[in-house]
Motif scaffolding. Structure first.
Motif, PDB file in Angstrom:
ATOM      1  N   UNK A  46       0.795  -1.221   0.000  1.00 20.17           N
ATOM      2  CA  UNK A  46       0.000   0.000   0.000  1.00 20.17           C
ATOM      3  C   UNK A  46       0.827   1.271   0.000  1.00 20.17           C
ATOM      4  N   UNK A  47       2.121   1.143  -0.289  1.00 17.91           N
ATOM      5  CA  UNK A  47       2.996   2.315  -0.296  1.00 17.91           C
ATOM      6  C   UNK A  47       2.795   3.127  -1.570  1.00 17.91           C
ATOM      7  N   UNK A  48       2.588   2.431  -2.687  1.00 14.15           N
ATOM      8  CA  UNK A  48       2.346   3.098  -3.970  1.00 14.15           C
ATOM      9  C   UNK A  48       1.054   2.563  -4.579  1.00 14.15           C
ATOM     10  N   UNK A  49       0.502   3.321  -5.496  1.00 14.20           N
ATOM     11  CA  UNK A  49      -0.714   2.869  -6.175  1.00 14.20           C
ATOM     12  C   UNK A  49      -0.358   2.213  -7.515  1.00 14.20           C
ATOM     13  N   UNK A  50      -1.368   1.764  -8.226  1.00 12.79           N
ATOM     14  CA  UNK A  50      -1.130   1.035  -9.475  1.00 12.79           C
ATOM     15  C   UNK A  50      -0.493   1.915 -10.544  1.00 12.79           C
ATOM     16  N   UNK A  51      -0.822   3.190 -10.566  1.00 12.17           N
ATOM     17  CA  UNK A  51      -0.214   4.102 -11.541  1.00 12.17           C
ATOM     18  C   UNK A  51       1.283   4.258 -11.257  1.00 12.17           C
ATOM     19  N   UNK A  52       1.630   4.434 -10.007  1.00  9.94           N
ATOM     20  CA  UNK A  52       3.046   4.578  -9.631  1.00  9.94           C
ATOM     21  C   UNK A  52       3.813   3.285  -9.917  1.00  9.94           C
ATOM     22  N   UNK A  53       3.187   2.145  -9.649  1.00  4.39           N
ATOM     23  CA  UNK A  53       3.812   0.861  -9.954  1.00  4.39           C
ATOM     24  C   UNK A  53       4.089   0.742 -11.451  1.00  4.39           C
ATOM     25  N   UNK A  54       3.110   1.091 -12.252  1.00 10.35           N
ATOM     26  CA  UNK A  54       3.242   1.039 -13.717  1.00 10.35           C
ATOM     27  C   UNK A  54       4.387   1.943 -14.175  1.00 10.35           C
ATOM     28  N   UNK A  55       4.505   3.107 -13.585  1.00  9.24           N
ATOM     29  CA  UNK A  55       5.581   4.031 -13.941  1.00  9.24           C
ATOM     30  C   UNK A  55       6.945   3.438 -13.593  1.00  9.24           C
ATOM     31  N   UNK A  56       7.061   2.831 -12.409  1.00  4.44           N
ATOM     32  CA  UNK A  56       8.322   2.204 -12.029  1.00  4.44           C
ATOM     33  C   UNK A  56       8.683   1.073 -12.996  1.00  4.44           C
ATOM     34  N   UNK A  57       7.689   0.300 -13.384  1.00  4.44           N
ATOM     35  CA  UNK A  57       7.939  -0.801 -14.317  1.00  4.44           C
ATOM     36  C   UNK A  57       8.366  -0.265 -15.685  1.00  4.44           C
ATOM     37  N   UNK A  58       7.753   0.809 -16.128  1.00  2.00           N
ATOM     38  CA  UNK A  58       8.148   1.409 -17.411  1.00  2.00           C
ATOM     39  C   UNK A  58       9.594   1.897 -17.360  1.00  2.00           C
ATOM     40  N   UNK A  59       9.975   2.535 -16.282  1.00  2.00           N
ATOM     41  CA  UNK A  59      11.353   3.027 -16.136  1.00  2.00           C
ATOM     42  C   UNK A  59      12.324   1.847 -16.088  1.00  2.00           C
ATOM     43  N   UNK A  60      11.976   0.806 -15.335  1.00  2.00           N
ATOM     44  CA  UNK A  60      12.831  -0.382 -15.252  1.00  2.00           C
ATOM     45  C   UNK A  60      12.978  -1.044 -16.621  1.00  2.00           C
ATOM     46  N   UNK A  61      11.908  -1.070 -17.381  1.00  2.00           N
ATOM     47  CA  UNK A  61      11.939  -1.694 -18.706  1.00  2.00           C
ATOM     48  C   UNK A  61      12.836  -0.912 -19.659  1.00  2.00           C
ATOM     49  N   UNK A  62      12.766   0.390 -19.605  1.00  2.00           N
ATOM     50  CA  UNK A  62      13.641   1.219 -20.442  1.00  2.00           C
ATOM     51  C   UNK A  62      15.101   0.994 -20.053  1.00  2.00           C
ATOM     52  N   UNK A  63      15.381   0.985 -18.764  1.00  2.00           N
ATOM     53  CA  UNK A  63      16.758   0.768 -18.298  1.00  2.00           C
ATOM     54  C   UNK A  63      17.256  -0.614 -18.715  1.00  2.00           C
ATOM     55  N   UNK A  64      16.403  -1.619 -18.603  1.00  2.00           N
ATOM     56  CA  UNK A  64      16.776  -2.980 -19.001  1.00  2.00           C
ATOM     57  C   UNK A  64      17.060  -3.039 -20.499  1.00  2.00           C
ATOM     58  N   UNK A  65      16.201  -2.425 -21.288  1.00  2.00           N
ATOM     59  CA  UNK A  65      16.386  -2.415 -22.741  1.00  2.00           C
ATOM     60  C   UNK A  65      17.696  -1.746 -23.119  1.00  2.00           C
ATOM     61  N   UNK A  66      17.993  -0.632 -22.497  1.00  2.00           N
ATOM     62  CA  UNK A  66      19.251   0.068 -22.773  1.00  2.00           C
ATOM     63  C   UNK A  66      20.455  -0.781 -22.375  1.00  2.00           C
ATOM     64  N   UNK A  67      20.381  -1.442 -21.225  1.00  2.00           N
ATOM     65  CA  UNK A  67      21.496  -2.260 -20.760  1.00  2.00           C
ATOM     66  C   UNK A  67      21.723  -3.450 -21.679  1.00  2.00           C
ATOM     67  N   UNK A  68      20.661  -4.091 -22.090  1.00  2.00           N
ATOM     68  CA  UNK A  68      20.797  -5.246 -22.987  1.00  2.00           C
ATOM     69  C   UNK A  68      21.320  -4.810 -24.347  1.00  2.00           C
ATOM     70  N   UNK A  69      20.840  -3.686 -24.847  1.00  2.00           N
ATOM     71  CA  UNK A  69      21.315  -3.171 -26.132  1.00  2.00           C
ATOM     72  C   UNK A  69      22.806  -2.866 -26.044  1.00  2.00           C
ATOM     73  N   UNK A  70      23.235  -2.260 -24.950  1.00  2.00           N
ATOM     74  CA  UNK A  70      24.650  -1.960 -24.766  1.00  2.00           C
ATOM     75  C   UNK A  70      25.480  -3.237 -24.706  1.00  2.00           C
TER      76      UNK A  70
END
Length: 73
Positions: free
Chosen positions: A44-68
């Motif tokens: 209950x610390x974050x809501x579903x919108x905040x969770x989705x945002x964190x996942x989007x940021x993590x996905x971008x970082x993962x994509x960049x790391x794998x591409x590198x």
């Protein structure tokens, strides 16, 4: 509204995202970031919108790391 718990959660998540000293490969870091986001929402610390945002940021970082990693080979 930002509570101390929310600030602490976002700080922990961000530290995991950017800390190069942690000996995690890209997949492990991504998995841990997703677990944290899920846990924060479950607690209950974050809501579903905040969770989705964190996942989007993590996905971008993962994509960049794998591409590198692929480009280095």
């Amino acid at each position: 509204m930002f509570t101390n718990a929310k600030v602490d959660a976002f700080t922990a998540w961000h530290d995991l995202l950017i800390n190069p000293e942690l000996e995690l490969d890209s997949q492990e870091r991504y998995d841990e970031l997703l677990k944290l986001a899920d846990g924060f929402q479950a607690e209950g610390i974050i809501d579903s919108h905040e969770r989705r945002t964190l996942i989007e940021v993590a996905t971008v970082a993962y994509t960049r790391a794998v591409t590198a990693e692929v480009c280095e080979k």
